[in-house]
Design a protein around this motif. Sequence first.
Motif, short mmCIF file in Angstrom:
data_model
loop_
_atom_site.label_atom_id
_atom_site.label_comp_id
_atom_site.label_asym_id
_atom_site.label_seq_id
_atom_site.Cartn_x
_atom_site.Cartn_y
_atom_site.Cartn_z
N GLN A 13 0.83 -1.20 0.00
CA GLN A 13 0.00 0.00 0.00
C GLN A 13 0.88 1.26 0.00
O GLN A 13 0.59 2.26 -0.69
CB GLN A 13 -0.93 0.01 1.22
CG GLN A 13 -2.05 -0.99 1.10
CD GLN A 13 -2.88 -1.07 2.40
OE1 GLN A 13 -2.54 -0.43 3.41
NE2 GLN A 13 -3.94 -1.85 2.35
N SER A 14 1.95 1.23 0.77
CA SER A 14 2.86 2.37 0.83
C SER A 14 3.51 2.60 -0.54
O SER A 14 3.59 3.74 -1.02
CB SER A 14 3.94 2.11 1.89
OG SER A 14 4.86 3.15 1.89
N VAL A 15 3.93 1.49 -1.17
CA VAL A 15 4.55 1.60 -2.51
C VAL A 15 3.51 2.11 -3.50
O VAL A 15 3.81 2.95 -4.36
CB VAL A 15 5.16 0.25 -2.94
CG1 VAL A 15 5.52 0.25 -4.40
CG2 VAL A 15 6.35 -0.09 -2.07
N GLN A 16 2.27 1.64 -3.37
CA GLN A 16 1.22 2.07 -4.29
C GLN A 16 0.94 3.58 -4.10
O GLN A 16 0.72 4.31 -5.06
CB GLN A 16 -0.05 1.25 -4.07
CG GLN A 16 0.06 -0.14 -4.63
CD GLN A 16 -1.18 -1.02 -4.32
OE1 GLN A 16 -1.96 -0.70 -3.40
NE2 GLN A 16 -1.33 -2.10 -5.06
N ARG A 17 0.95 4.03 -2.81
CA ARG A 17 0.75 5.46 -2.54
C ARG A 17 1.90 6.28 -3.15
O ARG A 17 1.68 7.33 -3.74
CB ARG A 17 0.65 5.71 -1.04
CG ARG A 17 -0.71 5.40 -0.46
CD ARG A 17 -0.86 5.96 0.95
NE ARG A 17 0.16 5.55 1.88
CZ ARG A 17 0.11 4.46 2.64
NH1 ARG A 17 -0.95 3.66 2.62
NH2 ARG A 17 1.08 4.16 3.45
N HIS A 18 3.12 5.78 -2.98
CA HIS A 18 4.29 6.47 -3.57
C HIS A 18 4.19 6.50 -5.09
O HIS A 18 4.49 7.53 -5.72
CB HIS A 18 5.60 5.78 -3.14
CG HIS A 18 6.00 6.08 -1.73
ND1 HIS A 18 6.28 7.35 -1.28
CD2 HIS A 18 6.18 5.28 -0.65
CE1 HIS A 18 6.61 7.30 -0.01
NE2 HIS A 18 6.55 6.03 0.41
N ILE A 19 3.75 5.36 -5.67
CA ILE A 19 3.60 5.30 -7.13
C ILE A 19 2.53 6.29 -7.57
O ILE A 19 2.71 7.04 -8.54
CB ILE A 19 3.28 3.87 -7.59
CG1 ILE A 19 4.51 2.99 -7.42
CG2 ILE A 19 2.80 3.85 -9.03
CD1 ILE A 19 4.26 1.50 -7.68
N ALA A 20 1.41 6.35 -6.84
CA ALA A 20 0.32 7.29 -7.17
C ALA A 20 0.83 8.72 -7.03
O ALA A 20 0.56 9.58 -7.89
CB ALA A 20 -0.89 7.04 -6.27
N PHE A 21 1.59 8.99 -5.93
CA PHE A 21 2.15 10.32 -5.73
C PHE A 21 3.10 10.69 -6.88
O PHE A 21 3.03 11.78 -7.44
CB PHE A 21 2.87 10.39 -4.38
CG PHE A 21 3.58 11.69 -4.15
CD1 PHE A 21 2.87 12.85 -3.80
CD2 PHE A 21 4.97 11.80 -4.31
CE1 PHE A 21 3.53 14.04 -3.59
CE2 PHE A 21 5.62 12.99 -4.12
CZ PHE A 21 4.90 14.12 -3.75
N LEU A 22 3.98 9.74 -7.25
CA LEU A 22 4.94 9.98 -8.33
C LEU A 22 4.23 10.17 -9.67
O LEU A 22 4.62 11.04 -10.47
CB LEU A 22 5.96 8.84 -8.41
CG LEU A 22 6.97 8.77 -7.27
CD1 LEU A 22 7.83 7.52 -7.41
CD2 LEU A 22 7.85 10.01 -7.24
N LYS A 23 3.13 9.38 -9.90
CA LYS A 23 2.36 9.55 -11.13
C LYS A 23 1.74 10.93 -11.17
O LYS A 23 1.76 11.62 -12.21
CB LYS A 23 1.26 8.48 -11.24
CG LYS A 23 1.75 7.15 -11.71
CD LYS A 23 0.56 6.18 -11.86
CE LYS A 23 1.05 4.83 -12.35
NZ LYS A 23 -0.07 3.88 -12.51
#
Length: 143
Positions: A13-23
């Motif tokens: 979930q943390s990686v997904q949030r980071h990926i969403a933030f980076l996107k």
Amino acid sequence: VAMETVSLEHQIQSVQRHIAFLKKEQMELLHDLHLEILRLQKHCSELTHDLEMKELEARQQDVLDRELEEKCRVMEAQLQEKEKDNLELRKELQHKETLVAALRSSLRNKERRFLEELKRRSHRVTILDTELQKQTEAAAYLS
């Protein structure tokens, strides 16, 4: 195992949030880059237009310069022709002034001779008048 699964899910979930933030950051950056590209394209178009206008003005100025140079050459040729005519007129004027001086001198000589002749004739008239008067007196005496 369950603990590891929860920890792994939190990490996912943390990686997904980071990926969403980076996107999201990447999308904003792409949007800003597109706006900058549009601004630069517009600026480039304006500069190109300005350059084309300056080139057009430069070509027009070159044409005007050539026309002015040609007019100057024509006027210089006319000036040289007028100076030549002026020189000829000065020579003619000098010649005529010489003729006028000669005519004045001739006129003065003729006038002097005329006055001398007039004086001589006047003297002769006086002598003849005196003789006539003597003869008239003699004729009156004899009558």
